[in-house]
Write a protein that holds these residues in place. Sequence first.
Motif, PDB file in Angstrom:
ATOM      1  N   ALA A 145      49.023  44.635  41.262  1.00 28.45           N
ATOM      2  CA  ALA A 145      48.577  46.155  41.335  1.00 28.45           C
ATOM      3  C   ALA A 145      47.120  46.459  41.840  1.00 28.45           C
ATOM      4  O   ALA A 145      46.951  47.576  42.357  1.00 28.45           O
ATOM      5  N   ASP A 146      46.328  45.552  42.166  1.00 29.58           N
ATOM      6  CA  ASP A 146      45.191  45.562  42.712  1.00 29.58           C
ATOM      7  C   ASP A 146      44.448  44.248  43.362  1.00 29.58           C
ATOM      8  O   ASP A 146      43.884  43.492  42.626  1.00 29.58           O
ATOM      9  N   ARG A 147      45.237  44.155  44.497  1.00 29.82           N
ATOM     10  CA  ARG A 147      45.108  42.832  44.991  1.00 29.82           C
ATOM     11  C   ARG A 147      43.630  42.515  45.676  1.00 29.82           C
ATOM     12  O   ARG A 147      43.019  41.323  45.788  1.00 29.82           O
ATOM     13  N   LEU A 148      42.888  43.571  45.693  1.00 30.57           N
ATOM     14  CA  LEU A 148      41.445  43.190  46.201  1.00 30.57           C
ATOM     15  C   LEU A 148      40.798  42.888  44.853  1.00 30.57           C
ATOM     16  O   LEU A 148      39.425  42.176  45.116  1.00 30.57           O
ATOM     17  N   MET A 149      41.074  42.863  43.662  1.00 31.06           N
ATOM     18  CA  MET A 149      40.031  42.471  42.577  1.00 31.06           C
ATOM     19  C   MET A 149      40.361  40.882  42.661  1.00 31.06           C
ATOM     20  O   MET A 149      39.198  40.447  42.446  1.00 31.06           O
ATOM     21  N   TYR A 150      41.301  40.370  42.946  1.00 27.73           N
ATOM     22  CA  TYR A 150      41.190  38.880  43.162  1.00 27.73           C
ATOM     23  C   TYR A 150      40.127  38.315  43.818  1.00 27.73           C
ATOM     24  O   TYR A 150      39.182  37.295  43.663  1.00 27.73           O
ATOM     25  N   PRO A 151      40.071  38.458  45.255  1.00 29.52           N
ATOM     26  CA  PRO A 151      38.894  38.009  45.926  1.00 29.52           C
ATOM     27  C   PRO A 151      37.503  38.330  45.242  1.00 29.52           C
ATOM     28  O   PRO A 151      36.518  37.704  45.539  1.00 29.52           O
ATOM     29  N   TYR A 152      37.321  39.549  44.883  1.00 28.01           N
ATOM     30  CA  TYR A 152      36.276  39.917  44.220  1.00 28.01           C
ATOM     31  C   TYR A 152      35.854  38.995  43.015  1.00 28.01           C
ATOM     32  O   TYR A 152      34.577  38.660  43.014  1.00 28.01           O
ATOM     33  N   LEU A 153      36.672  38.607  42.207  1.00 29.54           N
ATOM     34  CA  LEU A 153      36.600  37.727  41.153  1.00 29.54           C
ATOM     35  C   LEU A 153      36.393  36.120  41.646  1.00 29.54           C
ATOM     36  O   LEU A 153      35.743  35.474  41.160  1.00 29.54           O
ATOM     37  N   PRO A 162      37.842  30.117  49.210  1.00 24.51           N
ATOM     38  CA  PRO A 162      38.969  30.703  48.888  1.00 24.51           C
ATOM     39  C   PRO A 162      38.809  32.204  48.965  1.00 24.51           C
ATOM     40  O   PRO A 162      39.985  32.714  49.147  1.00 24.51           O
ATOM     41  N   ALA A 163      37.723  32.826  48.652  1.00 17.21           N
ATOM     42  CA  ALA A 163      37.906  34.384  48.724  1.00 17.21           C
ATOM     43  C   ALA A 163      37.766  34.668  50.076  1.00 17.21           C
ATOM     44  O   ALA A 163      38.717  35.628  50.011  1.00 17.21           O
ATOM     45  N   ILE A 164      37.157  34.281  50.974  1.00 16.77           N
ATOM     46  CA  ILE A 164      37.416  34.855  52.203  1.00 16.77           C
ATOM     47  C   ILE A 164      38.768  34.254  52.952  1.00 16.77           C
ATOM     48  O   ILE A 164      39.264  35.168  53.620  1.00 16.77           O
ATOM     49  N   THR A 165      39.475  33.206  52.425  1.00 14.35           N
ATOM     50  CA  THR A 165      40.511  32.742  53.216  1.00 14.35           C
ATOM     51  C   THR A 165      41.901  33.912  52.445  1.00 14.35           C
ATOM     52  O   THR A 165      42.584  34.281  53.106  1.00 14.35           O
ATOM     53  N   TYR A 166      41.579  34.335  51.092  1.00  6.53           N
ATOM     54  CA  TYR A 166      42.468  35.211  50.587  1.00  6.53           C
ATOM     55  C   TYR A 166      42.337  36.465  51.390  1.00  6.53           C
ATOM     56  O   TYR A 166      43.261  37.380  51.820  1.00  6.53           O
ATOM     57  N   MET A 167      41.095  36.963  51.498  1.00  3.97           N
ATOM     58  CA  MET A 167      40.761  38.235  52.216  1.00  3.97           C
ATOM     59  C   MET A 167      41.362  38.306  53.434  1.00  3.97           C
ATOM     60  O   MET A 167      41.734  39.385  54.040  1.00  3.97           O
TER      61      MET A 167
END
Length: 424
Positions: free
Chosen positions: A227-235, A244-249
């Motif tokens: 529901a909020d996919r941008l929250m995951y790289p934030y976490l 992992p954050a920039i790869t996901y983004m």
Amino acid sequence: MLHSTEMSLVLGAKRFLEWRHSKYMMGRISEYPVLAALGGEVVNMQQIRAFLRVHLKDYGLLDFDASDVSNPPPVDTTWQQIYFCLRSGYNDEARTVAASSNASQEFAPPLNEWITSGGRVSPETSARASYELDMMLRTYDVEGGAGYEKEKMLVYALVSGSRSLFHRLREDYSPLFDTDEHYHWFMLASIRDIPVGAASTVTHAGLETLTLSDLQVYVNTSGPDEADRLMYPYLLLLSIQLIPAITYMFEEYDIDAAHVSIALADHGVLSEVAGAAQGIGMMDAYGKASHITKQYGSTRFLPHDISMALEYYAQAAAVLGGGRLAWPIGGNVGQQRQRNARLKHVLSELLMTDGGIRLLFGFRGKEGELARFFPDVNERIQFLHEAARQCQEFGLPGKVIPLCYQVCKFSELFSFLSYFVYAV
């Protein structure tokens, strides 16, 4: 010990969440200005109490607003004040409240020790706070929480640093952490200076202590929220999982991934936090960030805006060389070698695109962009030779003559061309 850069990132993430909470409190206060009664010069303690008037609006008159000190209202907000002071980064105010209230005077020295030492309290203080928290939890189970505010338990848990008690709070008393940001702040505030990825048997006064790995495992286990996919790289960023954050983004938010990659490299943190816990080596981390930066420049700007693509290609080379320290000098020899090799590679790619030769080598007497990266003429000529060889290898002999005209003296042109004639 956690590496100083990594611990600095932990503290930075903690301070960011404290700043966020301070802004959140001001937002809540602005929604109920009359109830909050925040007037005059806004200082930290006034802000906390204005927020509590809104946050605890169903409780009626609060203790700090009572005019008759001999007959205070039934609600004692000592622990709410201490917790929200800590949560907002107002440590001095938290100490003042703890020392001035009868409800928390015994806890004032341990809290002061925790704040002063940056969380590294003595084994005796840690053991005492853990014992007190364990007693609270037993009473909570029996009496349904009567007599103990959740904020008091959280503050004791912070000082104790007990990993087992924290997991008990999280699993059995989940309402204590009503948002992901509260949870992350608590974890970041509880992390001790012990190695990332170290075994959980590391103890402090006989107690297992929280580590950064605990937070990383929690984030990875929870996974993205659809529901909020941008929250995951934030976490992921908050748990210091940078690659992992920039790869996901990059999968969906490539513009953010590219610029975050550049920023991380420029601040020199990629090599410090690649980390065994993430299974990523230093050069793999820089390589991933460099690839993301170059890919963004290629997909977003070629072929229509080659000059902007050049900027991202150059940044990609700088990332591999250790960030902005790679320009014009800096970093170790290995990083410089990586940067130069990457720079020559990406600039050669641009040469083979329409307008690449004109951009890099200039046109009609105007100096091209290549001089920015290779100020020395001999370096530019060496780059020319390497680029021309690549043109031959890729079956683009038509590019060789324009390259020669742009860089070589006319007297050199025939010997340069003869080299390729004999080489073919």
